[in-house]
Design a protein around this motif. Sequence first.
Motif, PDB file in Angstrom:
ATOM      1  N   SER A   1       0.831  -1.207   0.000  1.00  0.00           N
ATOM      2  CA  SER A   1       0.000   0.000   0.000  1.00  0.00           C
ATOM      3  C   SER A   1       0.862   1.252   0.000  1.00  0.00           C
ATOM      4  CB  SER A   1      -0.901   0.028   1.244  1.00  0.00           C
ATOM      5  OG  SER A   1      -1.792  -1.062   1.269  1.00  0.00           O
TER       6      SER A   1
ATOM      7  N   ARG B   1       0.045   5.765   0.273  1.00  0.00           N
ATOM      8  CA  ARG B   1      -0.903   6.864   0.303  1.00  0.00           C
ATOM      9  C   ARG B   1      -0.245   8.098  -0.306  1.00  0.00           C
ATOM     10  NH1 ARG B   1      -3.887  10.071   5.256  1.00  0.00           N
ATOM     11  NH2 ARG B   1      -1.799  10.930   5.486  1.00  0.00           N
TER      12      ARG B   1
ATOM     13  N   TYR C   1     -14.024   6.286 -10.134  1.00  0.00           N
ATOM     14  CA  TYR C   1     -12.849   5.415 -10.067  1.00  0.00           C
ATOM     15  C   TYR C   1     -12.718   4.676 -11.389  1.00  0.00           C
ATOM     16  CZ  TYR C   1     -12.722   6.053  -4.995  1.00  0.00           C
ATOM     17  OH  TYR C   1     -12.646   6.585  -3.732  1.00  0.00           O
TER      18      TYR C   1
ATOM     19  N   VAL D   1      -8.966   0.224 -10.774  1.00  0.00           N
ATOM     20  CA  VAL D   1      -8.587   0.501  -9.378  1.00  0.00           C
ATOM     21  C   VAL D   1      -9.754   0.387  -8.411  1.00  0.00           C
ATOM     22  CG1 VAL D   1      -6.780   2.052 -10.214  1.00  0.00           C
ATOM     23  CG2 VAL D   1      -8.937   3.013  -9.396  1.00  0.00           C
TER      24      VAL D   1
ATOM     25  N   ARG E   1      -9.746  -0.997  -4.720  1.00  0.00           N
ATOM     26  CA  ARG E   1      -8.370  -0.979  -4.201  1.00  0.00           C
ATOM     27  C   ARG E   1      -7.917   0.428  -3.826  1.00  0.00           C
ATOM     28  NH1 ARG E   1      -4.237  -2.264  -7.436  1.00  0.00           N
ATOM     29  NH2 ARG E   1      -5.267  -1.580  -9.369  1.00  0.00           N
ATOM     30  N   PHE E   2      -8.377   1.440  -4.552  1.00  0.00           N
ATOM     31  CA  PHE E   2      -7.962   2.825  -4.321  1.00  0.00           C
ATOM     32  C   PHE E   2      -9.116   3.612  -3.733  1.00  0.00           C
ATOM     33  CE2 PHE E   2      -4.487   3.263  -7.855  1.00  0.00           C
ATOM     34  CZ  PHE E   2      -3.879   2.109  -7.377  1.00  0.00           C
TER      35      PHE E   2
ATOM     36  N   MET F   1      -3.881   3.785  -1.811  1.00  0.00           N
ATOM     37  CA  MET F   1      -3.746   2.715  -2.799  1.00  0.00           C
ATOM     38  C   MET F   1      -3.376   1.427  -2.077  1.00  0.00           C
ATOM     39  SD  MET F   1      -1.728   4.771  -5.823  1.00  0.00           S
ATOM     40  CE  MET F   1      -0.189   4.811  -4.924  1.00  0.00           C
TER      41      MET F   1
ATOM     42  N   LEU G   1      -1.598  -3.131  -4.292  1.00  0.00           N
ATOM     43  CA  LEU G   1      -0.955  -2.607  -5.494  1.00  0.00           C
ATOM     44  C   LEU G   1      -0.438  -3.723  -6.382  1.00  0.00           C
ATOM     45  CD1 LEU G   1       0.784   0.444  -3.871  1.00  0.00           C
ATOM     46  CD2 LEU G   1      -0.709   0.550  -5.866  1.00  0.00           C
TER      47      LEU G   1
ATOM     48  N   ASP H   1       0.176  -0.952 -11.783  1.00  0.00           N
ATOM     49  CA  ASP H   1      -0.099   0.368 -11.211  1.00  0.00           C
ATOM     50  C   ASP H   1       1.125   1.288 -11.290  1.00  0.00           C
ATOM     51  OD1 ASP H   1      -1.970  -1.287  -8.639  1.00  0.00           O
ATOM     52  OD2 ASP H   1      -2.781  -0.206 -10.375  1.00  0.00           O
TER      53      ASP H   1
ATOM     54  N   TYR I   1       2.155   9.505 -10.908  1.00  0.00           N
ATOM     55  CA  TYR I   1       0.817   9.904 -10.494  1.00  0.00           C
ATOM     56  C   TYR I   1       0.775  11.419 -10.314  1.00  0.00           C
ATOM     57  CZ  TYR I   1      -0.671   5.106  -9.797  1.00  0.00           C
ATOM     58  OH  TYR I   1      -1.025   3.794 -10.008  1.00  0.00           O
TER      59      TYR I   1
END
Length: 124
Positions: A17, A19, A60, A64, A67-68, A83, A86, A90, A94
Amino acid sequence: EVQLVESGGGLVQAGGSLRLSCAASGFTFDDYDIGWFRQAPGKEREGVSCFSRSDGSTYYADSVKGRFTISSDNAINTVYLQMNSLKPEDTAVYYCAADYVVATMCRSSQYDYWGQGTQVTVSS
């Protein structure tokens, strides 16, 4: 001057994960539509997750969903992208983007203001 500054990217193993954070300044944060986009090498920029201030809706990308999660802290003018689970696909840079009343959520051409991007790399 509108500024968007992303942070939180990095290298993570598949299943992990991250963030991402996007700190916004120079505009009335509560009035602007904001979204997260990503661009992988050789691919077009795609909308990952966005929200609309006008009706509170959230978008979304299918890839994703589940998951996000996008969220915002209006007190500190920051938008997050949590996130989880992952995957190597991915991996991308970003970006967060903002504009006033976007007609079509998560269509990159609709957003005038962009951050510099943060790299996310997911190893298999």
